[in-house]
Design an enzyme around this catalytic site. Structure first.
Site, short mmCIF file in Angstrom:
data_model
loop_
_atom_site.label_atom_id
_atom_site.label_comp_id
_atom_site.label_asym_id
_atom_site.label_seq_id
_atom_site.Cartn_x
_atom_site.Cartn_y
_atom_site.Cartn_z
N SER A 136 0.96 -1.18 -0.10
CA SER A 136 -0.11 0.13 0.09
C SER A 136 0.74 1.26 -0.30
O SER A 136 1.86 1.17 0.47
CB SER A 136 -0.84 -0.11 1.14
OG SER A 136 -1.51 1.32 1.33
N HIS A 137 0.36 2.53 -0.38
CA HIS A 137 0.80 3.66 -0.36
C HIS A 137 1.23 3.96 0.99
O HIS A 137 2.08 4.77 1.20
CB HIS A 137 0.27 4.76 -1.05
CG HIS A 137 0.30 4.44 -2.61
ND1 HIS A 137 0.17 3.62 -3.50
CD2 HIS A 137 1.00 5.57 -3.36
CE1 HIS A 137 0.46 3.72 -4.74
NE2 HIS A 137 0.93 5.01 -4.95
N SER A 138 0.24 3.62 1.92
CA SER A 138 0.35 4.05 3.36
C SER A 138 0.71 2.74 4.24
O SER A 138 0.41 1.92 4.04
CB SER A 138 -1.18 4.35 3.43
OG SER A 138 -1.48 4.22 5.16
N GLY A 152 3.65 6.17 -0.20
CA GLY A 152 4.43 5.72 -1.54
C GLY A 152 4.45 4.31 -1.64
O GLY A 152 4.42 3.70 -0.43
#
Lengths: 210, 130
Positions: B8-10, B42
Site C-alpha cells: 500500500s502507499h500507506s 508511496g
C-alpha cells in the site's frame, strides 16, 4: 558529441540540481490534479542518486545508469520511481560497457528508456503522462539526426518537442495515474511527469557543449 | 502454506490490514510493505522484496496492492527475485481489503495458490494497468 563516464555523472548531478530547484513547481503542478508529491518524490530520489554515485558509480556508463535507475526505484515513492527507474535501467542496459557515448548511442538509449516506461506504465501517447513529452522528443531527435543536424541542434529539437508535448498535456484528459480519477476535470492543467521529463531533456541539452 | 504481501502507499493501511486479516487467520504469514523507507506515502520495490522474502515458502506468495504505482513497484520487485522464486510469486488484482481477508482465510485452509486465485476472481476490480 562524445560524452564520457565523468560527464554522464556530471549531467545526472545537474539533473538532481534542476529537480531540486523545481521541486515546489513540480509539486504544485501535481497538487492540482494528482497527489501533490511529484517534486518532493523526485528530489528525494535524485538526492539518493547523487549520494549513491558519490559512493560507487561503477565502471562504465551502463553501470552508472543502472545504479541511477535502481536508486530511483527504491527512493522516489510515487509512480515516477518505477517509471524513471525503469527508464534509466533500460538506458543503462543499452549503453552496456561503453565508456563514451555519442548522439546515436543516446538515441538508442532513449528508445530503450521510452519502451521501458511504456512497458512498465502501459501508457501510450495522449494519456497525459511523461510519454507525451518523451515520445515527441525521441521522434524529433531521430528526425534531426537523419537530417544531418549537429548533436547540439538535434538535442535542441528534442527539448523543444518535449516542451511542446508538455503544453499539449494541458488540452487532454488524464488516462493514467491519480489524475485519471478526475477525468475531464484534468483538462486545462499540464502533467507534472511530462514536465519533469522535459526538464531532464533541457538539462542534458544545456550540459552538452559540442 | 501460501504467504501474503500487502503493498500500500500507506504504511498504516498495510499494517492495519495485516492486523485485520491476521485476526481471522492467525497462523498465516502476512507481511506489510506500506509507504517509503523514510515514512512518506508511496511504495518501495526494495521493501516489497524484503516482505516477499519474509513470507516465502515453496507454496508461494500472493502480492496484493492498493492503487496505481503500487503495482509497478510490485512488478519491479518480482523482476528482482531469483527465477525459482519468481515462478511462485504472483501479483493479484483484487479489492485490497476484501481480497486480503478472503486470501488470508483461504491460506489458513491450506489452499494452493491456484485455488486462492480462483476464489479471489469475483473480487477483481480490474486495476492492473492494461
Amino acid at each position: 558529441m562524445s560524452i564520457n563516464r565523468a560527464k554522464v555523472i556530471e549531467i545526472i548531478n545537474k539533473i538532481a540540481d534542476r529537480i531540486e530547484e523545481n521541486k515546489l513547481y513540480l509539486t504544485e503542478l501535481d497538487a492540482v490534479i494528482g497527489d501533490g508529491d511529484h517534486g518532493l518524490n523526485m528530489s528525494k530520489g535524485f538526492h539518493a542518486v547523487r549520494e549513491k554515485l558519490k559512493e560507487d558509480a561503477g565502471n562504465n556508463i551502463g553501470d552508472i545508469l543502472k545504479k541511477t535507475g535502481m536508486t530511483l526505484v527504491s527512493n522516489v515513492g510515487g509512480a515516477s520511481g518505477p517509471l524513471y527507474g525503469t527508464a534509466f535501467m533500460k538506458a543503462g542496459l543499452e549503453a552496456g560497457s561503453k565508456e563514451e557515448i555519442d548522439v546515436i548511442d543516446f538515441e538508442k538509449m532513449l528508445t530503450a528508456a521510452l519502451d521501458g516506461i511504456k512497458m512498465r506504465g502501459k501508457a501510450v501517447l495522449e494519456d497525459k503522462t511523461m510519454v507525451d513529452a518523451i515520445e515527441p522528443a525521441l521522434y524529433a531527435l531521430s528526425k534531426a539526426i537523419q537530417l544531418g543536424l549537429s548533436s547540439k541542434e538535434a538535442l535542441k529539437e528534442a527539448v523543444d518537442a518535449a516542451y511542446k508535448g508538455v503544453e499539449h498535456t494541458k488540452a487532454i484528459i488524464a488516462r493514467k495515474g491519480r489524475a485519471s480519477y478526475l477525468a475531464e476535470r484534468s483538462i486545462g492543467h499540464q502533467d507534472a511527469g511530462a514536465t519533469s521529463s522535459a526538464l531532464i531533456f533541457k538539462t542534458i541539452y544545456e550540459e552538452i557543449n559540442v | 502454506m501460501v504467504g501474503l504481501v500487502i503493498v500500500s502507499h500507506s504504511e498504516k493501511i498495510a499494517e492495519g490490514l495485516k492486523e485485520l486479516a491476521g485476526q481471522m487467520a492467525t497462523d498465516v504469514s502476512i507481511a506489510a510493505a506500506g509507504g517509503t523507507n523514510d515514512g512518506r506515502l508511496g511504495t518501495d520495490a526494495e521493501k516489497i522484496i524484503t516482505a516477499i522474502n519474509k513470507v516465502y515458502t515453496q507454496d508461494g506468495v500472493l502480492v496484493l496492492f492498493d492503487i496505481g504505482s503500487a503495482y509497478m513497484s510490485a512488478d519491479i520487485a518480482l523482476e528482482c527475485l531469483s527465477e525459482e522464486m519468481r515462478e511462485k510469486v504472483e501479483i493479484l488484482d483484487t479489492a485490497l481489503v476484501e481480497g486480503t481477508i478472503t486470501a488470508a482465510i483461504e491460506c489458513s485452509l491450506n489452499k494452493s495458490l491456484t485455488e486462492i486465485k480462483e476464489e479471489l476472481k469475483s473480487l477483481s476490480i480490474v486495476k492492473m494497468p492494461q
